[in-house]
Design a protein around this motif. Sequence first.
Motif, PDB file in Angstrom:
ATOM      1  N   ASN A 138       0.997  -1.130   0.230  1.00 15.61           N
ATOM      2  CA  ASN A 138       0.209   0.016  -0.032  1.00 15.61           C
ATOM      3  C   ASN A 138       0.924   1.413   0.063  1.00 15.61           C
ATOM      4  OD1 ASN A 138      -2.171   1.762   0.368  1.00 15.61           O
ATOM      5  ND2 ASN A 138      -3.308   0.037   1.428  1.00 15.61           N
ATOM      6  N   LEU A 139       0.539   2.061  -0.529  1.00 12.09           N
ATOM      7  CA  LEU A 139       1.242   3.583  -0.793  1.00 12.09           C
ATOM      8  C   LEU A 139       2.627   3.311  -1.209  1.00 12.09           C
ATOM      9  CD1 LEU A 139      -0.248   5.512   2.325  1.00 12.09           C
ATOM     10  CD2 LEU A 139      -1.044   5.140  -0.005  1.00 12.09           C
ATOM     11  N   ARG A 140       3.075   2.510  -1.965  1.00  9.49           N
ATOM     12  CA  ARG A 140       4.264   2.134  -2.795  1.00  9.49           C
ATOM     13  C   ARG A 140       5.192   1.381  -1.814  1.00  9.49           C
ATOM     14  NH1 ARG A 140       3.553   7.922  -3.307  1.00  9.49           N
ATOM     15  NH2 ARG A 140       2.927   8.676  -5.386  1.00  9.49           N
ATOM     16  N   MET A 141       4.799   0.575  -0.811  1.00  7.30           N
ATOM     17  CA  MET A 141       5.413  -0.189   0.034  1.00  7.30           C
ATOM     18  C   MET A 141       4.743  -1.409   0.368  1.00  7.30           C
ATOM     19  SD  MET A 141       5.688   1.703   3.619  1.00  7.30           S
ATOM     20  CE  MET A 141       5.494   3.488   2.668  1.00  7.30           C
ATOM     21  N   GLY A 142       5.333  -2.502   0.720  1.00  9.44           N
ATOM     22  CA  GLY A 142       4.828  -3.778   1.302  1.00  9.44           C
ATOM     23  C   GLY A 142       5.076  -4.999   0.694  1.00  9.44           C
ATOM     24  N   THR A 179       6.777 -10.853  -2.566  1.00 10.67           N
ATOM     25  CA  THR A 179       7.760  -9.863  -2.896  1.00 10.67           C
ATOM     26  C   THR A 179       7.589  -8.910  -1.884  1.00 10.67           C
ATOM     27  OG1 THR A 179       7.351 -10.438  -5.271  1.00 10.67           O
ATOM     28  CG2 THR A 179       8.595  -8.675  -4.953  1.00 10.67           C
ATOM     29  N   THR A 180       8.731  -8.508  -1.509  1.00 11.85           N
ATOM     30  CA  THR A 180       8.960  -7.478  -0.560  1.00 11.85           C
ATOM     31  C   THR A 180       9.416  -6.032  -1.188  1.00 11.85           C
ATOM     32  OG1 THR A 180       9.404  -8.852   1.405  1.00 11.85           O
ATOM     33  CG2 THR A 180       9.910  -6.634   1.678  1.00 11.85           C
ATOM     34  N   LYS A 181       8.654  -4.989  -0.870  1.00 11.92           N
ATOM     35  CA  LYS A 181       9.058  -3.747  -1.641  1.00 11.92           C
ATOM     36  C   LYS A 181       9.186  -2.870  -0.359  1.00 11.92           C
ATOM     37  CE  LYS A 181       5.522  -2.834  -4.320  1.00 11.92           C
ATOM     38  NZ  LYS A 181       4.755  -2.438  -5.375  1.00 11.92           N
ATOM     39  N   ALA A 182      10.405  -2.671  -0.213  1.00 16.43           N
ATOM     40  CA  ALA A 182      11.025  -1.702   0.966  1.00 16.43           C
ATOM     41  C   ALA A 182      11.271  -0.390   0.520  1.00 16.43           C
ATOM     42  CB  ALA A 182      12.210  -2.207   1.657  1.00 16.43           C
ATOM     43  N   ALA A 183      10.051   0.559   0.641  1.00 19.74           N
ATOM     44  CA  ALA A 183      10.459   1.944   0.104  1.00 19.74           C
ATOM     45  C   ALA A 183       9.624   2.750   1.394  1.00 19.74           C
ATOM     46  CB  ALA A 183       9.258   2.182  -0.754  1.00 19.74           C
ATOM     47  N   TYR A 184      10.627   3.840   1.620  1.00 21.18           N
ATOM     48  CA  TYR A 184      10.263   4.837   2.779  1.00 21.18           C
ATOM     49  C   TYR A 184      10.126   3.901   4.008  1.00 21.18           C
ATOM     50  CZ  TYR A 184       8.195   7.002  -1.375  1.00 21.18           C
ATOM     51  OH  TYR A 184       7.921   7.536  -2.759  1.00 21.18           O
ATOM     52  N   PHE A 195       5.158  -5.889  -9.283  1.00 22.04           N
ATOM     53  CA  PHE A 195       3.578  -5.954  -9.465  1.00 22.04           C
ATOM     54  C   PHE A 195       2.912  -4.541  -9.695  1.00 22.04           C
ATOM     55  CE2 PHE A 195       4.584  -9.432  -6.842  1.00 22.04           C
ATOM     56  CZ  PHE A 195       4.059 -10.404  -7.387  1.00 22.04           C
ATOM     57  N   SER A 196       3.939  -3.243  -9.575  1.00 20.44           N
ATOM     58  CA  SER A 196       3.663  -2.100  -9.876  1.00 20.44           C
ATOM     59  C   SER A 196       4.697  -1.178 -10.327  1.00 20.44           C
ATOM     60  CB  SER A 196       2.736  -1.465  -8.767  1.00 20.44           C
ATOM     61  OG  SER A 196       3.506  -1.495  -7.483  1.00 20.44           O
ATOM     62  N   GLY A 197       4.539  -0.217 -10.903  1.00 28.18           N
ATOM     63  CA  GLY A 197       5.673   0.953 -11.019  1.00 28.18           C
ATOM     64  C   GLY A 197       6.063   1.870 -10.248  1.00 28.18           C
ATOM     65  N   MET A 198       7.132   2.079  -9.688  1.00 29.80           N
ATOM     66  CA  MET A 198       7.809   3.097  -8.860  1.00 29.80           C
ATOM     67  C   MET A 198       9.175   3.350  -9.138  1.00 29.80           C
ATOM     68  SD  MET A 198       6.843   5.456  -6.865  1.00 29.80           S
ATOM     69  CE  MET A 198       7.937   6.646  -5.954  1.00 29.80           C
ATOM     70  N   GLU A 199       9.663   4.279  -8.962  1.00 38.69           N
ATOM     71  CA  GLU A 199      11.026   4.619  -9.069  1.00 38.69           C
ATOM     72  C   GLU A 199      11.729   5.014  -7.910  1.00 38.69           C
ATOM     73  OE1 GLU A 199       9.153   8.510  -9.112  1.00 38.69           O
ATOM     74  OE2 GLU A 199       8.659   6.732  -9.978  1.00 38.69           O
ATOM     75  N   PHE A 200      13.034   4.586  -7.802  1.00 40.85           N
ATOM     76  CA  PHE A 200      13.787   4.963  -6.451  1.00 40.85           C
ATOM     77  C   PHE A 200      15.426   5.192  -7.202  1.00 40.85           C
ATOM     78  CE2 PHE A 200      10.318   2.465  -4.986  1.00 40.85           C
ATOM     79  CZ  PHE A 200      10.061   3.290  -3.834  1.00 40.85           C
TER      80      PHE A 200
END
Length: 402
Positions: free
Chosen positions: A164-168, A173-178, A342-347
């Motif tokens: 949710n809100l670009r992380m999770g 699959t783990t997306k560690a953002a913010y 699963f979704s687009g987001m840049e870092f």
Amino acid sequence: MKAQIKEIAFVKQNMRFTAVFLVLLLPVLSSADSGYWQQVVNYKLHISLEKDLRTISGSIEIEYINNSPDTLDRLFMKAFPNAIQKGSYADQKLRKMNDFSLAELKPEQEGSLELTDLEYSQKFYDKVVLDNTIITVSLAKPLKPRDTVNLSFNFTTILPSPHNLRMGLQQNTTKAAYWYPQVCVYDRKMGWVNSQYINWGETYGDFGEFDVSITAPEDEIVAATGILENEKEVLPDSLKKILHISNFTKPNDEWPKFQFDSTKTKTWHYVAENVNDFAFTCSNDYCIDSDTINGVEVVAYALRNKAQGWLTAVELGKQSIETFSETMYPYQWPVIRILDAFSGMEFPMLANCGGEGPSPRFSYLLYHEIGHQWFMGQVGSNQVDRPFLDEGFTTHIEHIAV
């Protein structure tokens, strides 16, 4: 003749882009003579990703260099995972828009970030106050211009699930953002940019160095911002050969046989210079493809059952790096990592993407997320105050790559 016309059209388009780019940069360029400054923040983190693939715990050391002409008596830090909770400022905003997605979260689905063991570095600060997604650290001693303060904290982050809100965490699959307590920007226009995170704005951080050690379950493939310092240890040639994407375009019963011990861990050591954020994505289901273009390593991490649809990812990444470098200015970092997440987001140095090719939508998504590396990543524009700059430029240049 057609080729010449196409080349002329491209040159005209390139000239128009350069003209607009310079116009928008003029305020920055002209400010160099009027005392322009930026803060510098360096981070060193030792963290562990637990078996639930959501809980991140460890320590953070922050070196904050005050290049401003102002004396600072406090710092503000981000605790953005706290936005993904019932009752958060983000939830209150969404309810006004008839969106109850956060209000309906179960406690076990929420995210959180908290500092722990605060006595660990009390000599550096007098008080720490948490207000949902912003932490206020009152310094024990005012930080004068050109001075440096070093802070140390222990912290625990729980990423939301589903993401949710670009992380999770989503489908293993783990997306560690913010995900870490990042110091908010103090700039010459707005002062402290310490707005609550309500899903408005993206990366806006001070440039600095990151030295990050990530201990994760042994079967996780961890991709992050920066250079992998211990690649031979955690991703040796023998393992890269097994995980090569070509091995997973075959029927499942022909995939290579290998096994990890999920009760063991290994530590991935990433170091990044001149970046304004740090993110990582990991899965125990990745296969890998890679190549280089103009000295830049382009690495794609595809979920194994989608390997066939990701065979073009590295080539699309190379096209992006080459075209955008020629159109604007050379890519400044040694690597770009493209991940099926699963979704687009840049870092910085990392582009989370989704879907699969070959399709125009897949190509545009990769062009777009990689294109963010320029204005978001290397210029470092204020995503809170002027998000249209990054999105506008990126939307423009993604069409140049076609």
